[in-house]
Design an enzyme around this catalytic site. Sequence first.
Site, short mmCIF file in Angstrom:
data_model
loop_
_atom_site.label_atom_id
_atom_site.label_comp_id
_atom_site.label_asym_id
_atom_site.label_seq_id
_atom_site.Cartn_x
_atom_site.Cartn_y
_atom_site.Cartn_z
N ASP A 100 1.48 9.94 -6.36
CA ASP A 100 1.60 11.15 -7.18
C ASP A 100 0.32 11.34 -8.01
OD1 ASP A 100 1.73 9.18 -9.10
OD2 ASP A 100 3.85 9.48 -9.54
N THR A 114 -3.06 5.37 -7.35
CA THR A 114 -1.72 5.75 -7.81
C THR A 114 -0.66 4.79 -7.26
OG1 THR A 114 -0.06 7.50 -7.83
CG2 THR A 114 -1.42 7.37 -5.87
N SER A 172 4.83 4.08 -12.07
CA SER A 172 5.05 4.77 -10.79
C SER A 172 4.13 4.21 -9.70
CB SER A 172 4.89 6.28 -10.94
OG SER A 172 3.55 6.70 -10.87
N PRO A 202 -17.55 -0.42 -2.75
CA PRO A 202 -17.43 -0.14 -4.18
C PRO A 202 -16.51 -1.18 -4.84
CG PRO A 202 -17.05 1.83 -2.88
CD PRO A 202 -17.09 0.69 -1.93
N HIS A 207 -11.39 -0.61 3.64
CA HIS A 207 -12.25 -1.76 3.94
C HIS A 207 -12.84 -1.61 5.32
CE1 HIS A 207 -11.73 -5.02 0.90
NE2 HIS A 207 -10.99 -4.05 0.44
N ASP A 208 -11.99 -1.16 6.23
CA ASP A 208 -12.39 -1.10 7.61
C ASP A 208 -13.50 -0.10 7.84
OD1 ASP A 208 -11.62 -2.60 9.69
OD2 ASP A 208 -10.64 -0.93 10.70
N ASP A 263 -1.09 2.32 -11.82
CA ASP A 263 -0.46 3.54 -12.31
C ASP A 263 0.90 3.12 -12.89
OD1 ASP A 263 0.64 6.01 -12.79
OD2 ASP A 263 0.68 6.63 -10.69
#
Length: 260
Positions: A188, A128, A183, A97, A65-66, A180
Site C-alpha cells: 500500500d 511497504t 502494514s 543500492p 538482486h537478479d 512499514d
Amino acid sequence: MGSQSWLNVLIICLIAIIGATHAELQLGFYAKSCPKAEKIVLKYVHEHIPNAPSLAAALIRLHFHDCFVRGGPYWNVPTGRRDGLISKAADVFLGLPAPFHNLTTLLTLFGNVGLDATDLVLLSGAHTIGIGHCASVSNRLYNFTGKGDQDPDLDSKYAKTLKTFKCKSINDQTTALEMDPGSRNTFDLGYYKQVVKRRGLFQSDVALLKSSTTRSIVAQQLQSPEKFFVEFAKSMEKMGRINVKIGTEGEIRKHCAFVN
Ligand SMILES: *[C@@H]1O[C@H](CO)[C@@H](O)[C@H](O)[C@H]1NC(C)=O
Ligand SMILES: *[C@@H]1O[C@H](CO)[C@@H](O)[C@H](O)[C@H]1NC(C)=O
C-alpha cells in the site's frame, strides 16, 4: 492480512514476469520446450505466499538482486533469460543500492543501469512490505557521524521508539524491524506515508526527501494507490530488462547459485 493485499502482490509479480517481454525476451519463451513452466511458477507462488508472507517481499527482492547484479534466474524469471558466467559476492556490494546510500549515490547506481529518479522512488515503494534489521539502522540511532550521535534526518520520536523497543543497543544487529510499521504485509502507500514523516527506516529512504524532484515524486504517489501500483509495475518491468542475457549468451545453470 487481507487476501486483497496478496492479490496485489501477485499481480505485481505477474506483471514483473510478463512485463519483461520485449524485443529480446519473449512472452511464452518456454511454450514449446516446457509448456507448463509459467503455470508451475504461479502455482508455487499461489500455494506458498499465504503460508509465508515474507515470501512476497523476498520475491520482489529477488527480482531486484537478479537484475542489478549479473546473476541467475530463479523460478520467477522473465522467460528466455539466461544465467551469467560470473558470480561474485563482491559484485553485490559494487552495483547494488544499499540502505546507507545517500541520494547522489543512489541516483548514480540507478543511472548506471538505466533507471532514473522516478524508478528510484517507485522501487523504494517496495519497502511497504517486508522487514529490515537493526544492523541497517543502528548507526542512524547511535553513532551517525562517529560521535555517538543520532541521524538528525530521522524523526526523533520514532528514533526513541526504535531505541526503546527494538534496537536497544548499537550492538544489536539482528532484531527485525518493519519497514512499514503496522502494514508490513500489505502492499500500500504506507511506506511513503512513513517517508514524508521522516520515519523511513534507512538513509536510502530519507534520501528521497533530499531533492525537490524526488520529493515531488513521493508526493505524487501519495495521491493514488492505484496509480502507484501501475507506476511501480512499470519500474519493475524496466528493472527486469537490466543486464538480460539471451540466446547463446551466458549459460543455464544446473544450480542457480553456482556457475556450471
Ligand atoms: C554521498 O555519499 C558519497 C559516498 O559515500 C559521498 O562521497 C558524497 O559526498 C555524499 N554526498 C552527499 C551530498 O552527502
Ligand atoms: C562510533 O563511531 C566511531 C567512529 O567510527 C568509533 O570510533 C566508535 O567506536 C563508535 N562508537 C560505538 C559505540 O560503536
